[in-house]
Design a protein around this motif. Structure first.
Motif, mmCIF file in Angstrom:
data_model
loop_
_atom_site.group_PDB
_atom_site.id
_atom_site.type_symbol
_atom_site.label_atom_id
_atom_site.label_comp_id
_atom_site.label_asym_id
_atom_site.label_seq_id
_atom_site.Cartn_x
_atom_site.Cartn_y
_atom_site.Cartn_z
ATOM 1 N N ASN A 1 0.830 -1.222 0.000
ATOM 2 C CA ASN A 1 0.000 0.000 0.000
ATOM 3 C C ASN A 1 0.861 1.268 0.000
ATOM 4 N N ILE A 2 1.854 1.282 -0.882
ATOM 5 C CA ILE A 2 2.766 2.416 -0.918
ATOM 6 C C ILE A 2 2.153 3.600 -1.671
ATOM 7 N N ARG A 3 2.676 4.782 -1.357
ATOM 8 C CA ARG A 3 2.258 6.009 -2.054
ATOM 9 C C ARG A 3 3.374 6.564 -2.919
ATOM 10 N N ILE A 4 4.625 6.213 -2.564
ATOM 11 C CA ILE A 4 5.780 6.681 -3.324
ATOM 12 C C ILE A 4 6.604 5.466 -3.721
ATOM 13 N N LEU A 5 6.803 5.290 -5.027
ATOM 14 C CA LEU A 5 7.571 4.171 -5.557
ATOM 15 C C LEU A 5 8.885 4.710 -6.125
ATOM 16 N N ILE A 6 10.011 4.190 -5.635
ATOM 17 C CA ILE A 6 11.340 4.614 -6.082
ATOM 18 C C ILE A 6 11.935 3.494 -6.925
ATOM 19 N N LEU A 7 12.360 3.802 -8.134
ATOM 20 C CA LEU A 7 12.910 2.805 -9.044
ATOM 21 C C LEU A 7 14.308 3.226 -9.472
ATOM 22 N N ASP A 8 15.297 2.380 -9.200
ATOM 23 C CA ASP A 8 16.700 2.671 -9.522
ATOM 24 C C ASP A 8 17.073 1.932 -10.803
ATOM 25 N N GLU A 9 17.191 2.656 -11.915
ATOM 26 C CA GLU A 9 17.543 2.089 -13.224
ATOM 27 C C GLU A 9 16.661 0.888 -13.570
ATOM 28 N N PRO A 10 15.327 1.054 -13.579
ATOM 29 C CA PRO A 10 14.449 -0.107 -13.757
ATOM 30 C C PRO A 10 14.531 -0.761 -15.128
ATOM 31 N N THR A 11 14.959 -0.016 -16.161
ATOM 32 C CA THR A 11 14.982 -0.589 -17.509
ATOM 33 C C THR A 11 16.389 -0.945 -17.987
ATOM 34 N N ALA A 12 17.381 -0.871 -17.094
ATOM 35 C CA ALA A 12 18.781 -1.072 -17.510
ATOM 36 C C ALA A 12 18.995 -2.435 -18.152
ATOM 37 N N SER A 13 18.314 -3.470 -17.660
ATOM 38 C CA SER A 13 18.535 -4.821 -18.183
ATOM 39 C C SER A 13 17.347 -5.337 -18.997
ATOM 40 N N LEU A 14 16.454 -4.427 -19.409
ATOM 41 C CA LEU A 14 15.278 -4.830 -20.167
ATOM 42 C C LEU A 14 15.453 -4.538 -21.651
ATOM 43 N N ASN A 15 14.788 -5.331 -22.505
ATOM 44 C CA ASN A 15 14.784 -5.024 -23.926
ATOM 45 C C ASN A 15 13.793 -3.889 -24.195
ATOM 46 N N GLU A 16 13.708 -3.452 -25.449
ATOM 47 C CA GLU A 16 12.902 -2.269 -25.766
ATOM 48 C C GLU A 16 11.426 -2.475 -25.458
ATOM 49 N N ASP A 17 10.894 -3.656 -25.785
ATOM 50 C CA ASP A 17 9.472 -3.915 -25.546
ATOM 51 C C ASP A 17 9.155 -3.906 -24.055
ATOM 52 N N ASP A 18 9.977 -4.598 -23.258
ATOM 53 C CA ASP A 18 9.749 -4.639 -21.811
ATOM 54 C C ASP A 18 9.913 -3.245 -21.197
ATOM 55 N N SER A 19 10.872 -2.482 -21.703
ATOM 56 C CA SER A 19 11.077 -1.118 -21.205
ATOM 57 C C SER A 19 9.852 -0.261 -21.484
ATOM 58 N N GLU A 20 9.335 -0.366 -22.699
ATOM 59 C CA GLU A 20 8.161 0.432 -23.073
ATOM 60 C C GLU A 20 6.958 0.057 -22.224
ATOM 61 N N ASN A 21 6.777 -1.239 -21.972
ATOM 62 C CA ASN A 21 5.653 -1.689 -21.144
ATOM 63 C C ASN A 21 5.783 -1.177 -19.716
ATOM 64 N N LEU A 22 7.019 -1.152 -19.202
ATOM 65 C CA LEU A 22 7.236 -0.666 -17.843
ATOM 66 C C LEU A 22 6.911 0.820 -17.741
ATOM 67 N N LEU A 23 7.317 1.591 -18.739
ATOM 68 C CA LEU A 23 7.012 3.026 -18.722
ATOM 69 C C LEU A 23 5.498 3.264 -18.771
ATOM 70 N N LYS A 24 4.795 2.464 -19.560
ATOM 71 C CA LYS A 24 3.324 2.581 -19.621
ATOM 72 C C LYS A 24 2.724 2.280 -18.248
ATOM 73 N N LEU A 25 3.273 1.275 -17.554
ATOM 74 C CA LEU A 25 2.777 0.928 -16.221
ATOM 75 C C LEU A 25 2.996 2.079 -15.249
ATOM 76 N N ILE A 26 4.146 2.728 -15.320
ATOM 77 C CA ILE A 26 4.436 3.839 -14.413
ATOM 78 C C ILE A 26 3.461 4.986 -14.647
ATOM 79 N N VAL A 27 3.151 5.248 -15.913
ATOM 80 C CA VAL A 27 2.148 6.281 -16.226
ATOM 81 C C VAL A 27 0.780 5.879 -15.673
#
Length: 504
Positions: A162-188
């Motif tokens: 039940n967090i209100r602030i999510l901190i992500l340290d280089e979340p896409t560093a080891s992801l391919n382009e598709d996974d990175s794009e999906n993660l950014l959509k999730l953050i939005v």
């Protein structure tokens, strides 16, 4: 008007002789996406460790203010109770446990008698997975998921608190382009649900795509707090490095490409038990003084090619022929490849490239120990290490510091220096700038240009298409285990490369 949910005011953190943070200040409003950017060693991760309670109250100066109240976290448990969660680049999941066990590890759902309610745990875990858009059986073991899905499990674990602030340290560093794009959509999407996100990233394309605010750190200080309306790649880079870099891919002064130094003919690679063919007949040539870029999607066989010709440490079954200086060769192990002039900078610098518990000079001399009569010439070791520290602009107090204390960019430079001591004529760089900042990238690119100007040949494997386009004399695209196409650096475009990547 949105309210300020978090403020870090005049945060200062001292490590013996090093001031890692110096009066850092920023604010973020509820439901915003804030990016922290800066060169490696700028203080980003240290700042987030202060925010999340890894560095408890009293070990730093300044104030962490949440909802207008100064926080005095004694540890991570306190920050989690306040509604914060941090996800590091190295995921904190247990591979052998199931997805649902990982999500509720440390905050288990219990029955009135104190035992774990596994049925309810599975039900609630499925709800968290739905939130992040991950359609997997909660009973699946984490080790059976790809990196992108593991990242989503980590986020589901955070949301379960039940967090209100999510901190992500280089979340896409080891992801391919598709996974990175999906993660950014999730953050939005999380932003729409009222979750405030703070992200550390070196990928300015991501920053420009979704950031509401950007805080730039340099040498432990806040140098800019930028709103979305002010953002541009040029401005962010200027603040990060303290100078303008109009083209992060430096122009080569002398381009003297010579004869073929290495060739692979109908090179086939199979996995260990010959159950799967990884490469189906690769043909390529590398010329002296050339940077040959190898592009392709994750799993296309790029790293397998590099390892199979570099002494085959993974013990793949191989067929076909490779030639060095016109002579057919087959290396029994990496030591034989090194003796014949090959060097290989691994994509995994922490796991395979360096010994993190040793100091800078010891890591540099891993392949050349300066020994005479079994005694290491420590004076020579120090002199050579300091020369590379200067030439590669490695930021460290001395060559005696333990390497794990340095930033990723500086670690990568040390990994590169280690191989330079073997005096190779063919250098294989596997993802040479993954997870490092734009300033360090520029310095590595400049060094690469110097090496090929001196006659070395480089094979550069990279998932970053701008890097492939910006640095390569010639580009080979690997797709489906074959070379799907080859083109000069001048004629190549991202569109042409991606079309070839997806053809097989």
């Amino acid at each position: 008007m949105a309210k300020t949910i978090l403020e870090m005011a005049n945060i200062t953190k001292q490590f013996i002789a090093t001031r890692a943070l110096d009066n850092v200040t920023f604010k973020v409003e509820e439901g915003q996406i804030l990016f922290l950017v800066g060169e490696n060693g700028a203080g980003k991760s240290t700042l987030m460790k202060v925010l999340s309670g890894v560095w408890p109250y009293g070990t730093y100066e300044g104030q962490v203010i949440l909802d207008g109240v100064v926080q005095q976290y004694k540890g991570i448990k306190d920050s989690e109770k306040a509604g914060l969660a941090i996800i590091y680049q190295e995921l904190a999941l247990i591979p052998e446990l199931s997805v649902y066990e990982n999500i509720y590890l440390g905050h288990e759902i219990k029955k009135p008698d104190g035992t774990i309610d596994w049925n309810e745990t599975i039900v609630q875990a499925k709800k968290q997975l739905d939130k992040v858009g991950l359609d997997v059986d909660p009973s699946t073991k984490v080790k059976d998921l790809g990196t992108g899905k593991q990242q989503l499990v980590e986020i589901a674990k955070a949301l379960s608190k039940n967090i209100r602030i999510l901190i992500l340290d280089e979340p896409t560093a080891s992801l391919n382009e598709d996974d990175s794009e999906n993660l950014l959509k999730l953050i939005v999407e999380l932003k729409k649900q009222g979750v405030t996100c703070i992200m550390i990233s070196h990928k300015l394309k991501e920053v420009l795509a979704i950031a509401d605010k950007v805080t730039v750190l340099r040498d432990g200080k806040t140098v800019a707090n930028l709103d979305r309306s002010e953002l541009s790649e040029e401005l962010i880079i200027k603040h990060m490095v303290g100078r303008e870099i109009t083209n992060i891919y430096p122009k080569r002064q002398n381009r003297n490409i010579g004869d073929v130094i290495f060739e692979a003919r109908d090179w086939k690679v199979y996995d260990y038990n010959v159950s799967r063919q990884l490469l189906k007949g690769v043909n390529l040539k590398l010329r002296r003084g050339e940077i040959l870029g190898i592009a392709g999607l994750m799993g296309a066989g790029r790293t397998e090619f590099a390892l199979s010709v570099f002494g085959n440490p993974k013990k793949y079954k191989v067929e076909g022929k490779i030639f060095k200086d016109g002579k057919e060769v087959r290396y029994a192990n990496p030591k034989a490849a090194i003796a014949d002039g090959f060097a290989y900078v691994s994509e995994d610098r922490k796991g395979q490239g360096l010994i993190l518990g040793q100091d800078v000079k010891q890591n540099m001399s891993l392949k050349e120990n300066f020994s005479k009569s079994w005694v290491i010439d420590q004076n020579k070791e120090v002199v050579v290490a300091n020369n590379y520290k200067r030439d590669l602009r490695i930021k460290c107090p001395s060559v005696d510091v333990v390497i794990r204390t340095l930033s990723g960019g500086n670690q990568q430079k040390i990994s590169l220096a280690k191989w330079m001591l073997t005096k190779p004529d063919i250098l294989i760089l596997d993802e040479p700038t993954r997870g490092i900042d734009v300033g360090a990238k520029y310095e590595i690119y400049t060094f690469m240009n110097q090496l090929v100007e001196q006659g070395m040949s480089i094979i550069m494997i990279s998932s970053e298409l701008p890097e492939v386009l910006g640095m390569s004399d010639r580009i080979c695209v690997v797709s489906g285990g074959v070379i799907a196409g080859e083109m000069s650096g001048e004629e190549a475009t991202q569109e042409k490369i991606m079309k070839l990547c997806t053809e097989n």
